[in-house]
Motif scaffolding. Structure first.
Motif, PDB file in Angstrom:
ATOM      1  N   ALA A  86       9.430 -10.810   3.656  1.00  0.00           N
ATOM      2  CA  ALA A  86       8.987  -9.495   4.134  1.00  0.00           C
ATOM      3  C   ALA A  86       7.874  -9.636   5.166  1.00  0.00           C
ATOM      4  N   THR A  89       1.835  -7.275   5.469  1.00  0.00           N
ATOM      5  CA  THR A  89       1.634  -7.772   4.113  1.00  0.00           C
ATOM      6  C   THR A  89       1.737  -6.609   3.142  1.00  0.00           C
ATOM      7  N   CYS A  90       2.073  -6.907   1.898  1.00  0.00           N
ATOM      8  CA  CYS A  90       2.604  -5.874   1.008  1.00  0.00           C
ATOM      9  C   CYS A  90       1.754  -5.638  -0.239  1.00  0.00           C
ATOM     10  N   VAL A  97       1.139  -0.142   4.084  1.00  0.00           N
ATOM     11  CA  VAL A  97       1.262  -1.274   3.166  1.00  0.00           C
ATOM     12  C   VAL A  97       2.577  -1.095   2.415  1.00  0.00           C
ATOM     13  N   PRO A  98       3.599  -1.885   2.733  1.00  0.00           N
ATOM     14  CA  PRO A  98       4.887  -1.703   2.057  1.00  0.00           C
ATOM     15  C   PRO A  98       4.796  -2.009   0.564  1.00  0.00           C
ATOM     16  N   ARG A  99       5.459  -1.186  -0.230  1.00  0.00           N
ATOM     17  CA  ARG A  99       5.620  -1.449  -1.662  1.00  0.00           C
ATOM     18  C   ARG A  99       6.739  -2.480  -1.838  1.00  0.00           C
ATOM     19  N   VAL A 100       6.394  -3.644  -2.349  1.00  0.00           N
ATOM     20  CA  VAL A 100       7.411  -4.616  -2.756  1.00  0.00           C
ATOM     21  C   VAL A 100       7.105  -4.920  -4.225  1.00  0.00           C
ATOM     22  N   HIS A 147       8.540 -11.775  -0.965  1.00  0.00           N
ATOM     23  CA  HIS A 147       7.275 -11.394  -0.326  1.00  0.00           C
ATOM     24  C   HIS A 147       7.068 -12.163   0.975  1.00  0.00           C
ATOM     25  N   VAL A 159      11.393  -2.822   4.845  1.00  0.00           N
ATOM     26  CA  VAL A 159      10.029  -3.156   5.269  1.00  0.00           C
ATOM     27  C   VAL A 159       9.976  -3.363   6.783  1.00  0.00           C
ATOM     28  N   GLY A 163       7.333   2.533  -0.215  1.00  0.00           N
ATOM     29  CA  GLY A 163       8.497   1.668  -0.358  1.00  0.00           C
ATOM     30  C   GLY A 163       9.265   1.981  -1.623  1.00  0.00           C
ATOM     31  N   ASP A 173       2.079  -4.977  -4.587  1.00  0.00           N
ATOM     32  CA  ASP A 173       2.908  -5.183  -5.772  1.00  0.00           C
ATOM     33  C   ASP A 173       2.128  -4.669  -6.968  1.00  0.00           C
TER      34      ASP A 173
END
Length: 343
Positions: free
Chosen positions: A127, A134-135, A83-86, A124, A66, A52, A137
């Motif tokens: 998203a 789920t992300c 796993v998305p980077r937020v 979050h 996302v 991400g 951080d």
């Protein structure tokens, strides 16, 4: 006094009460946490892809990005867990510049910590709601953990934080996978000592309380390259680096040996398109060595909707205002390539 106290921040429980996570999404998070746990502990042969924007700067474009991952996750579900980077906090080497939405919800306005905590949590939750993912951080400020502890499935500790005692001890109380990056010097021993500290129980002061933690067995290393004493970037994702890391892991009292390879930062010299080549080299080396295959559990990739970056004040939708990122078309192709190489 040298401090000017501006505002008393709301407690994590107050923010969570205002912006709760629904029971349905809490159940989704529990399911995804278990997937990631099973990969880190070796029960699941799938591969982690933490991907991400460099910094989650705008809610609309970040959540759009996302959500684009949702269909791809379905397509590659037998090989990858995405796993998305937020990343709502942005470390700054000199202390200057944009520090992330948690500090500065509008990059063109002054910092506002209360609105930043709200913006962080709202982003979050949105998203997860819109993507079903789920992300991840970065925990730049340990005292912020309580505001997002029920939302995150992965936490990264950055190169400038990994030697800090408070970060190490705080991670020992997490119940999700947590990656300790090597410091900017590249020292593997420092990184592994951080993993050791976080995997063991501790007794310390946290947010005004005396606390105890059980240790986090899911703590592992993240290789992000290094900077030499002459200011040159050096890489640590090559075959020889991974074999060395494997051997060092075996000599320490650590469980669940695992490594994530950060394809950007000093590993790419911040040449963002190099991430494509680096990702494929790592996947190739996993095929060559059973030790590397067992050790390397995933990749980190910086990617957004539009490739490259832009200065604050420009308004290209979905383009990074911090480090340059891969664009969406390159990202999509790379994810499918990684899935195929893990088959």
């Amino acid at each position: 006094m040298s401090f000017t106290f501006l505002n008393k921040l709301p407690s994590p429980s107050e923010i969570k009460e205002r912006f709760p996570l629904s029971p349905e999404l809490a159940a989704l998070k529990k399911e995804r946490d278990q997937m990631i746990t099973d990969i880190i502990t070796g029960k699941d042969d799938r591969f982690l892809l933490i991907i991400g924007p460099c910094s989650a700067d705008k809610e609309d474009s970040v959540c759009d990005y996302v959500s684009r991952l949702t269909k791809i996750q379905e397509d590659v579900k037998d090989q990858l867990v995405i796993v998305p980077r937020v990343y709502t906090n942005k470390p700054r080497t000199t202390g200057e510049g944009y520090k992330g939405i948690a500090s500065q919800p509008d990059p063109e306005k002054a910092p506002d910590m209360i609105e930043g905590l709200i913006a962080m949590r709202k982003m979050h939750i949105r998203a997860i709601e819109e993507s079903g993912l789920t992300c991840a951080d970065e925990m730049l400020y340990p005292e912020n953990w309580g505001y997002v502890e029920d939302l995150l499935s992965y936490v990264a500790i950055g190169a400038r934080s990994v030697e800090d005692q408070q970060h190490r001890l705080t991670v020992s109380g997490f119940d999700v996978a947590s990656g300790m990056k090597n410091p900017t010097s590249g020292d593997f021993s420092v990184m592994l000592n951080s993993v050791y500290a976080a995997q063991h129980p501790h007794h310390f002061v946290y947010r005004g309380f005396e606390v105890e933690t059980p240790g986090n067995p899911l703590t592992h290393v993240v290789l992000r390259g290094a900077v030499s004493k002459h200011g040159n970037t050096t890489q640590n994702y090559h075959y020889e680096d991974l074999i060395r890391l494997h051997d060092m892991y075996e000599k320490m009292d650590l469980i669940n040996p695992a490594a994530i390879i950060d394809c950007n930062h000093s590993n790419s010299g911040k040449k963002f398109k190099e991430q494509i080549r680096i990702a494929k080299e790592v996947m190739h080396n996993r095929k060559l060595s059973s030790d590397i295959h067992t050790l390397v559990k995933g990749l980190m990739i910086e990617s957004y909707i539009e490739e490259g970056n832009q200065p604050i004040g420009n308004h290209v939708y979905g383009k990074s205002i911090t480090d340059p990122c891969l664009g969406w078309e390159d990202t999509k192709a790379l994810i499918y390539d990684i899935a195929e190489m893990n088959a």
